[in-house]
Design a protein around this motif. Structure first.
Motif, PDB file in Angstrom:
ATOM      1  N   ARG A  57       4.866  -4.348  -4.943  1.00  0.00           N
ATOM      2  CA  ARG A  57       4.711  -3.135  -5.760  1.00  0.00           C
ATOM      3  C   ARG A  57       3.369  -2.464  -5.490  1.00  0.00           C
ATOM      4  NH1 ARG A  57       5.676  -4.754 -11.283  1.00  0.00           N
ATOM      5  NH2 ARG A  57       7.864  -4.473 -10.745  1.00  0.00           N
ATOM      6  N   ALA A  58       2.315  -3.251  -5.397  1.00  0.00           N
ATOM      7  CA  ALA A  58       0.981  -2.692  -5.115  1.00  0.00           C
ATOM      8  C   ALA A  58       0.958  -2.036  -3.746  1.00  0.00           C
ATOM      9  CB  ALA A  58      -0.080  -3.795  -5.213  1.00  0.00           C
ATOM     10  N   SER A  59       1.637  -2.654  -2.795  1.00  0.00           N
ATOM     11  CA  SER A  59       1.690  -2.109  -1.437  1.00  0.00           C
ATOM     12  C   SER A  59       2.428  -0.758  -1.439  1.00  0.00           C
ATOM     13  CB  SER A  59       2.385  -3.095  -0.509  1.00  0.00           C
ATOM     14  OG  SER A  59       2.552  -2.542   0.766  1.00  0.00           O
ATOM     15  N   LYS A  60       3.528  -0.695  -2.151  1.00  0.00           N
ATOM     16  CA  LYS A  60       4.279   0.562  -2.239  1.00  0.00           C
ATOM     17  C   LYS A  60       3.459   1.640  -2.943  1.00  0.00           C
ATOM     18  CE  LYS A  60       8.984  -1.218  -2.220  1.00  0.00           C
ATOM     19  NZ  LYS A  60      10.208  -1.428  -2.996  1.00  0.00           N
ATOM     20  N   ASP A  61       2.769   1.248  -4.030  1.00  0.00           N
ATOM     21  CA  ASP A  61       1.950   2.212  -4.771  1.00  0.00           C
ATOM     22  C   ASP A  61       0.830   2.759  -3.886  1.00  0.00           C
ATOM     23  OD1 ASP A  61       3.545   1.816  -6.961  1.00  0.00           O
ATOM     24  OD2 ASP A  61       2.110   0.566  -8.051  1.00  0.00           O
ATOM     25  N   SER A  62       0.206   1.896  -3.100  1.00  0.00           N
ATOM     26  CA  SER A  62      -0.907   2.366  -2.256  1.00  0.00           C
ATOM     27  C   SER A  62      -0.401   3.238  -1.107  1.00  0.00           C
ATOM     28  CB  SER A  62      -1.722   1.193  -1.718  1.00  0.00           C
ATOM     29  OG  SER A  62      -0.979   0.429  -0.811  1.00  0.00           O
ATOM     30  N   SER A  63       0.788   2.953  -0.599  1.00  0.00           N
ATOM     31  CA  SER A  63       1.306   3.784   0.481  1.00  0.00           C
ATOM     32  C   SER A  63       1.771   5.145  -0.035  1.00  0.00           C
ATOM     33  CB  SER A  63       2.440   3.071   1.215  1.00  0.00           C
ATOM     34  OG  SER A  63       3.577   2.934   0.379  1.00  0.00           O
ATOM     35  N   LEU A  64       2.204   5.205  -1.286  1.00  0.00           N
ATOM     36  CA  LEU A  64       2.608   6.487  -1.868  1.00  0.00           C
ATOM     37  C   LEU A  64       1.413   7.364  -2.206  1.00  0.00           C
ATOM     38  CD1 LEU A  64       5.469   5.349  -4.294  1.00  0.00           C
ATOM     39  CD2 LEU A  64       5.724   6.567  -2.123  1.00  0.00           C
ATOM     40  N   SER A  65       0.314   6.743  -2.591  1.00  0.00           N
ATOM     41  CA  SER A  65      -0.845   7.534  -3.009  1.00  0.00           C
ATOM     42  C   SER A  65      -1.776   7.847  -1.840  1.00  0.00           C
ATOM     43  CB  SER A  65      -1.637   6.799  -4.101  1.00  0.00           C
ATOM     44  OG  SER A  65      -2.158   5.592  -3.588  1.00  0.00           O
TER      45      SER A  65
END
Length: 66
Positions: A57-65
């Motif tokens: 989830r953290a990885s997805k959040d950082s790639s989206l932002s």
């Protein structure tokens, strides 16, 4: 000297779950190989899975932002 106070995270509760026998056998074999009880192995696997989900989830959040 008294017992150390338990935090919410340290508290345990009894729980009953239904598992397919094939999954139970896999977990039981892992527990034996890892010198853990069946309960300890289940808790360890759940903690590992939850940590993995958080990392994903953290990885997805950082790639989206970014």
């Amino acid at each position: 000297m008294g017992r150390p106070k338990k935090t919410k995270q340290d508290e345990t509760m009894a729980m009953s779950i239904r598992l397919p026998s094939s999954i139970r056998d896999i977990i039981a074999n892992r527990a034996l190989a890892n010198h853990r009880s069946l309960n300890q192995e289940i808790v360890w696997l759940l903690e590992l899975a939850l940590k993995s989900i958080e990392i994903e989830r953290a990885s997805k959040d950082s790639s989206l932002s970014g």
